[in-house]
Structures are given as C-alpha cells and as structure tokens.
Design a protein around this motif. Sequence first.
Motif, PDB file in Angstrom:
ATOM      1  N   ASP A   1       0.804  -1.223   0.000  1.00 45.01           N
ATOM      2  CA  ASP A   1       0.000   0.000   0.000  1.00 45.01           C
ATOM      3  C   ASP A   1       0.837   1.273   0.000  1.00 45.01           C
ATOM      4  OD1 ASP A   1      -2.186  -1.797   0.510  1.00 45.01           O
ATOM      5  OD2 ASP A   1      -1.619  -1.746   2.635  1.00 45.01           O
ATOM      6  N   ARG A   2       2.098   1.174   0.426  1.00 40.87           N
ATOM      7  CA  ARG A   2       2.956   2.351   0.559  1.00 40.87           C
ATOM      8  C   ARG A   2       4.258   2.126  -0.203  1.00 40.87           C
ATOM      9  NH1 ARG A   2       5.207   3.472   5.096  1.00 40.87           N
ATOM     10  NH2 ARG A   2       5.192   5.727   4.831  1.00 40.87           N
TER      11      ARG A   2
ATOM     12  N   GLU B   1       8.215   4.023  -0.423  1.00 41.28           N
ATOM     13  CA  GLU B   1       9.239   5.025  -0.160  1.00 41.28           C
ATOM     14  C   GLU B   1      10.457   4.705  -1.014  1.00 41.28           C
ATOM     15  OE1 GLU B   1       8.784   6.462   4.426  1.00 41.28           O
ATOM     16  OE2 GLU B   1       9.637   4.465   4.109  1.00 41.28           O
TER      17      GLU B   1
ATOM     18  N   ASP C   1       8.787   9.633   0.520  1.00 37.82           N
ATOM     19  CA  ASP C   1       7.525   8.898   0.388  1.00 37.82           C
ATOM     20  C   ASP C   1       6.886   9.250  -0.956  1.00 37.82           C
ATOM     21  OD1 ASP C   1       4.923   7.903   0.512  1.00 37.82           O
ATOM     22  OD2 ASP C   1       4.682   8.365   2.630  1.00 37.82           O
TER      23      ASP C   1
ATOM     24  N   THR D   1       4.216   7.281  -2.214  1.00 35.74           N
ATOM     25  CA  THR D   1       3.094   6.341  -2.253  1.00 35.74           C
ATOM     26  C   THR D   1       2.113   6.600  -3.397  1.00 35.74           C
ATOM     27  OG1 THR D   1       3.245   5.849   0.115  1.00 35.74           O
ATOM     28  CG2 THR D   1       1.116   5.486  -0.944  1.00 35.74           C
TER      29      THR D   1
ATOM     30  N   ALA E   1       0.165  -0.358   4.637  1.00 39.63           N
ATOM     31  CA  ALA E   1      -0.342   0.722   5.473  1.00 39.63           C
ATOM     32  C   ALA E   1      -1.129   0.167   6.651  1.00 39.63           C
ATOM     33  CB  ALA E   1      -1.227   1.652   4.648  1.00 39.63           C
TER      34      ALA E   1
ATOM     35  N   ARG F   1      -4.831   1.990   0.029  1.00 35.94           N
ATOM     36  CA  ARG F   1      -3.814   2.252  -0.984  1.00 35.94           C
ATOM     37  C   ARG F   1      -4.400   3.184  -2.041  1.00 35.94           C
ATOM     38  NH1 ARG F   1      -2.529  -0.529  -5.350  1.00 35.94           N
ATOM     39  NH2 ARG F   1      -0.567  -1.253  -4.409  1.00 35.94           N
TER      40      ARG F   1
ATOM     41  N   TYR G   1      -7.861   7.143  -1.910  1.00 36.21           N
ATOM     42  CA  TYR G   1      -7.399   5.909  -1.277  1.00 36.21           C
ATOM     43  C   TYR G   1      -8.592   5.012  -0.942  1.00 36.21           C
ATOM     44  CZ  TYR G   1      -2.821   8.081  -0.635  1.00 36.21           C
ATOM     45  OH  TYR G   1      -1.596   8.678  -0.848  1.00 36.21           O
TER      46      TYR G   1
END
Length: 548
Positions: free
Chosen positions: A279-280, A282, A340, A342, A381, A386, A546
Amino acid sequence: MGAGAGCKGETEDEGGDEAASEESGTEDTETDTGEESDTGEPPETGPCFDGLERWEWDASADHIGYDLPATDFTVETLRGPKTFSEIWNGCDNHVFVMYSANWWSTPIEPLIDDAAENTHFWFVVPSDSADFDNDMRAALVGQIAQRVEGHLESLGPEVQAAKTDTFHYVIDSGLDIPAVQGILATNPNEEHFTIGRHQKIWEGHNVAVAASGSWIPLLEQTRWWSRYINYWYGLEAELAEEAESPDVLVHRVADAVEIKGGEPYTWTLPDAATMAEYDRLEVDMFIDCPGVGHPYVATCGEWDTVGSIFLCEDAECEGDRRRVIKWITPYSAPGRWVIDITPELLELAAGGELTFISAHGDNNVGQYTYRYTVDFRFSKAEDGLRPIGKAELIPRGGYGWNENYHANWPEGFSFTAPEGTQRTELYARISGHGAVEGSQCAEFCSFTHEFSVNGTPFAHQYVQENVDRCAMLTDEGVTPNQGGTWFYDRSSWCPGWVIEEWREDLSSAVEVGAENSVAYDSWWGINNPTPPPGGNMDARVEVVFYGE
C-alpha cells in the motif's frame, strides 16, 4: 566527557555507592576493584547515548582515504600522549580541524555550544617545517585551547566537566596522523574531515560562508558533519529494523550506477502482482559524486538544481513523462534522502522493466552525472488503504508567480472521488525559486497556498525562518558543508534535501461519487499577505483517492 562521551554505562550510581559505604562502615577510596559497574555491564559497553549499537574498533585498517576506515595513531597533545584506539568508544565522531591562520581566529562559541553531544574536535597543525616546530605548534593549539577552555568555564562546571576531554590539542605535526597525511596528499585544500562513529573517514568540504561580499572560512562550520553522521547511522538502523518486518519489501533498482541527466535508463521493479500486495512506497536514494567521488568540488555538480526522476511512457523517453521523484541537488556534494512516493504506485503498477530519465543540471554546463544507489521500499499501510485513483489540479510545470499566475486557472478546478474512496488527499509538490528585488520571492520569502474544497479552505504556509535553518537541518538529512549558500533557509526547500511536500487529508470536505469544486489562491507574507510579487513556482498538485 571523556572517552565514553555521551554513551551509556560510563558512570556509576553515586547514591548506590554512598549507601554501600555507609552499610559497610568504610570510606570510599579511589581503588579500582576491577568490578563491573552497577549497571551490570563493564564500562564502554551497551548501546550509545542515542540507542545505536557501538562500533568495534577495526585494527586491520591499513589504507588511508575517504570512505575507508581510519588507522590508529599516537600523538603528543597539550594533555599528554593520546592513542586514538584507546579513546575510541564506537559512539563518537571525531572532527579533525587543520590549522590556518585566517580561520582559527574566528568565533569558537557556536562550535562548542551547538555541536552534537558525541563530537570530539582535534586541532592539528599539519606541518613539520622549521617554521612550525613543536614549540610553534604548541603555541598555536594553545591559543585555541585557551579560547575553548575559557568558554567552557563560562558555561559552568557541569558543561565544562562533560566537554573538556572532547577537545584535543595536538603538539606533534598533524602529518604524524596517518589520516591527516593521507587526506591532504589527495586533497591538499581539505580544511577539516571527520572520522565517524563507524570509523569511516568523511570528507569535510566547505567551511566558508558569504559575508560582506566575500567568502569567510569559519571554525563554527566544522560542527555540521557530526550531526549528519548521527542522522545517517540512525536512518540506517531504522531502515534495517523496518526491513525485518514481513510486511516490508526492499527492492534495489540501482547499486552505485552512474546516471547522467537527460539519458534514458531502465530499472526493474517487482512484477505487478507483487507490487499490488503493498500500500505504501518510499524511495531510499543515495546520490553520490561520480568517478573517484572525491574531492566533491571536482566531481559533483556545482549548483543546487531541481532534481527529478521521470517515468517514461516509451523506451526512448520521447513521449509523455511523469515526475515520480523530486529533490534539490546539493552544491558540489552527494546526498541521501528517504522520500515517500506512495501516490506513484498508481503509475508504477505495471512493475517489471520500466524506463526512466533523470534531470539534474544547469544551463551553463548541461546535465550532471551522479552515482545512484536506490532502494524501493514497499510496505503495508496500517489502515489497509492504498491509492486507487487521482485527479490532476495543476499540471507539472514552472509558473511565473506574479499578477498573472492565477489567470492560468480562471475557473478553478473540480474532481469526482470514485466510489470506494475512503480517504481523499491533497498531493502538492510546490517549490519556490528565484529572488526578485524587494520580496526575495519565491525562494527567500514566506508564502501560502490555499485550496478550498466545496468552500472549506485547506492552506499551507511555507515559512522563511532563521537564516541558517538549512544548516540546522543537517540532522534531518540536509547534506552538510556544501558549496555556495547551502546553509541559508529557503521557505520550501534546502539545497541537498527534499522539497517541503504538502499532503493533507481532504476527506471531511469531499463528497464521494459527486463533483467537488476547488478554488485556489496564493499569497506571500505572514502578517500582511499580498499577491504574488514574482519569482517562479515549480509545481504539480493532484488529489489522490485511497481505498481498499
């Protein structure tokens, strides 16, 4: 603060000792029993003051150079002989400051007051000529010692006791220290360098600041690297701990690969199915100087520029491009940042081999080359949400921030949050550049951007703070001791750092499944806001949706 400066396990519980003496009916003595301290551990063990692990001394080091482990040495100082490995505790950073008459007379107080607590300073005269014999070197370092000790005394007995032994005044020639001799042999202009807490030698680079139309070297500028080294190893420990989680995937796409701006290249990401599990996202980026890497001034790009990595829609990168990563390159130096990105999961979802192109350069010399080491860090997350879609408000571009700025969007914006949206987020990458006479906007002024969603305002103020704010942020990732005016605050960015991204939850004002209207305004100043006076805004603003 002696050899165990700033680390746990170096003092005993005085109250406990007094109680033991009273109970036994004996007096305290200075006899060393060889017993462990009442922490249950011998002195100089356990974690450092900041919780990081101690780094064991590597006695096998036998080569001298930047990025290599330092070798041992013994030198005579004003307090007697000192052997480096005996002072070493695996927690402290040691800054070596080379003598030069034009800067050893500059103020010493900021260096003492503001250095990281685990910093040692070694003042050395790297010459063994007849003009700099032992007596002369003792006199020169003695002058520094007098100033340092005088200021420490003024700070009170507690500070004086804690810091006195972290300053070292070397009487022997600095060339008797292998690291000093070796570094000056390859970089004669080096004025300071640091042996970091992992024994690695870090280039010191620039110590000058702009004042009265000229560049003035200052002793106080030697305090930044220790802060940054603490940041670096703290980040390393944090990332390593995160990587142990089964919910984190670390995927390296570049390992010390030289990349020139303007030339397409490919990175291979996990496949689409794997990426869909996370979901994330970096990015851990280390952008190093190319070639031999040192000295920085001879190898790295000279100017601070908007650094960008674009995702290309075709292999030749002749079609549309989307900027997925944005930062500011340092003046003549490398840098490392975790960013980040995302929302970019939407654009990168196909995974596999993708084509990218970088941009980092200036109009005079063209595109710079950097050596990239890049990890994509995928994670899950906590809320399980997401990115599922996005809407563009302001397309990526450079916009003149003047009286005509808002004429680019005379009717404002609108978007529809798709069904299934559980959170709506503003995703704004805005950075001000240029300095017009009067306001110094948009680089050196405070300004505000405001988006009103269905009448509800959401504003972010980019604040021009104290003049040295960028230097003060070295312990958050700003590359220290760059060239140029690296230390001056910019309201929305610093050289050698990420830009100040604006991410804000708009959900409370958004109606899912319906059209939402957005009005946009911006101004400069704090107490007396006025319309945009000039300069340039490098901007892209989107709304990201999201869901599960």
